[in-house]
Design an enzyme around this catalytic site. Sequence first.
Site, mmCIF file in Angstrom:
data_model
loop_
_atom_site.group_PDB
_atom_site.id
_atom_site.type_symbol
_atom_site.label_atom_id
_atom_site.label_comp_id
_atom_site.label_asym_id
_atom_site.label_seq_id
_atom_site.Cartn_x
_atom_site.Cartn_y
_atom_site.Cartn_z
ATOM 1 N N LYS A 1 -1.019 5.127 4.472
ATOM 2 C CA LYS A 1 -1.344 4.275 4.476
ATOM 3 C C LYS A 1 -0.917 3.860 6.426
ATOM 4 C CE LYS A 1 -4.093 -0.508 4.001
ATOM 5 N NZ LYS A 1 -5.091 0.423 4.988
ATOM 6 N N HIS B 1 0.890 -1.063 0.205
ATOM 7 C CA HIS B 1 -0.112 -0.081 0.281
ATOM 8 C C HIS B 1 0.759 1.427 0.465
ATOM 9 C CE1 HIS B 1 -3.057 -3.203 1.216
ATOM 10 N NE2 HIS B 1 -3.951 -2.088 0.702
HETATM 11 N N1 LIG Z 1 -12.479 -0.419 2.719
HETATM 12 C C1 LIG Z 1 -11.742 -0.381 1.086
HETATM 13 O O1 LIG Z 1 -12.132 -1.055 0.174
HETATM 14 C C2 LIG Z 1 -10.849 1.121 1.236
HETATM 15 C C3 LIG Z 1 -9.566 1.808 0.199
HETATM 16 C C4 LIG Z 1 -9.260 2.789 0.704
HETATM 17 C C5 LIG Z 1 -8.668 2.675 1.852
HETATM 18 N N2 LIG Z 1 -9.813 2.686 3.052
HETATM 19 C C6 LIG Z 1 -9.489 2.849 4.195
HETATM 20 O O2 LIG Z 1 -10.397 3.815 4.877
HETATM 21 C C7 LIG Z 1 -9.554 4.862 5.714
HETATM 22 C C8 LIG Z 1 -9.598 6.237 4.711
HETATM 23 O O3 LIG Z 1 -8.348 6.076 4.455
HETATM 24 P P1 LIG Z 1 -7.802 7.125 3.038
HETATM 25 O O4 LIG Z 1 -6.327 6.539 2.732
HETATM 26 O O5 LIG Z 1 -8.827 8.477 2.450
HETATM 27 O O6 LIG Z 1 -6.898 8.762 4.165
HETATM 28 P P2 LIG Z 1 -7.258 10.283 4.217
HETATM 29 O O7 LIG Z 1 -5.822 10.035 5.375
HETATM 30 O O8 LIG Z 1 -6.413 10.222 3.479
HETATM 31 O O9 LIG Z 1 -8.377 10.341 4.837
HETATM 32 C C9 LIG Z 1 -8.876 10.616 6.202
HETATM 33 C C10 LIG Z 1 -9.421 11.567 6.707
HETATM 34 O O10 LIG Z 1 -10.285 11.491 7.307
HETATM 35 C C11 LIG Z 1 -10.723 12.798 8.160
HETATM 36 N N3 LIG Z 1 -10.958 12.827 10.270
HETATM 37 C C12 LIG Z 1 -10.086 12.189 10.634
HETATM 38 N N4 LIG Z 1 -11.116 12.212 12.314
HETATM 39 C C13 LIG Z 1 -11.654 12.320 11.995
HETATM 40 C C14 LIG Z 1 -13.013 12.506 12.084
HETATM 41 N N5 LIG Z 1 -13.490 12.367 13.530
HETATM 42 N N6 LIG Z 1 -14.296 12.608 11.971
HETATM 43 C C15 LIG Z 1 -15.038 12.772 10.289
HETATM 44 N N7 LIG Z 1 -12.916 12.534 10.071
HETATM 45 C C16 LIG Z 1 -11.701 12.844 10.938
HETATM 46 C C17 LIG Z 1 -9.037 13.231 8.342
HETATM 47 O O11 LIG Z 1 -9.098 14.798 7.853
HETATM 48 C C18 LIG Z 1 -8.740 12.793 6.416
HETATM 49 O O12 LIG Z 1 -9.238 14.356 6.125
HETATM 50 C C19 LIG Z 1 -8.056 4.358 6.108
HETATM 51 O O13 LIG Z 1 -8.823 3.474 7.328
HETATM 52 C C20 LIG Z 1 -8.232 3.041 4.883
HETATM 53 O O14 LIG Z 1 -7.218 1.735 5.208
HETATM 54 C C21 LIG Z 1 -10.764 1.107 2.828
#
Ligand SMILES: NC(=O)c1ccc[n+]([C@@H]2O[C@H](COP(=O)([O-])OP(=O)(O)OC[C@H]3O[C@@H](n4cnc5c(N)ncnc54)[C@H](O)[C@@H]3O)[C@@H](O)[C@H]2O)c1
Length: 225
Positions: free
Chosen positions: A137, A133
């Site tokens: 992450k 990844h």
């Molecule tokens: N299920 C899937 O298919 C899939 C795919 C990709 C990523 N993910 C997961 O999704 C999650 C996010 O990934 P990302 O790459 O977008 O991360 P990222 O760090 O780019 O985004 C996370 C966002 O959440 C915000 N945040 C933090 N606390 C918060 C709160 N209390 N309320 C609202 N927003 C809040 C942060 O400010 C940030 O903008 C990770 O856990 C990742 O592993 C899952």
Amino acid sequence: MIRVAVAGAAGRMGLAVCAAVETAPDMELTGRADPVLQTTLEQVLGDAEVVVDFTRPDTALKNALACLSAGVHVVIGTTGFDPKLLEEAVSSPGEPQANVFIAPNFAIGAVLMMRFAVEAAQHMRHAEIIELHHDGKLDAPSGTAARTAELMAGASGQPPPPIHSVRLPGLVANQEVIFGDTGQTLTIRHDTTGREAFMPGVLLAVRRVGSLEQPLVVGLERLLF
Ligand SMILES: NC(=O)c1ccc[n+]([C@@H]2O[C@H](COP(=O)([O-])OP(=O)(O)OC[C@H]3O[C@@H](n4cnc5c(N)ncnc54)[C@H](O)[C@@H]3O)[C@@H](O)[C@H]2O)c1
């Protein structure tokens, strides 16, 4: 129209989800919650029927509990937290009626990779998982790898296979399941080259979360097969 708010709306996945919801003919984007946008989840809950959460492992559970308390369905893509912690909350009699759908991976190719790995695990005993990844992450091993290992162990009766995690810039999300046996190996690999891969699965979950057979469902395969 399904009224949808996104938690983590300024993040890599949240931005893609907001764009997908805005172009879906049967959905309306009613809120973007993110500390970066100075908007809390509580501020957007009142207008939403469904919240989509792509935040952080240490936040997703609290967000889901807030959604359930408000009677708002929640679709969770955030990985790295234990979904079992929500079981009690969804069955609690005091809570308003709302459902939770969780998928460690919303890409159809990844769901098929897991399915084929489960099939192979019943015939080849030795396997290891390598997940790769992007370096932003937070959790390791990935939710997809952990889920794959759990499903393989359940199907084969063997201990879960070891998982190796690689974090490098330039990657999005990739996983290999490698099986080894006398004189042969089998590799099942999925590569995500763009976050749009996850959007059909996320939109499907938004459409279905209100009518789940149980209040807590884990895995996109439960909506597909
Ligand atoms: N299920 C899937 O298919 C899939 C795919 C990709 C990523 N993910 C997961 O999704 C999650 C996010 O990934 P990302 O790459 O977008 O991360 P990222 O760090 O780019 O985004 C996370 C966002 O959440 C915000 N945040 C933090 N606390 C918060 C709160 N209390 N309320 C609202 N927003 C809040 C942060 O400010 C940030 O903008 C990770 O856990 C990742 O592993 C899952």
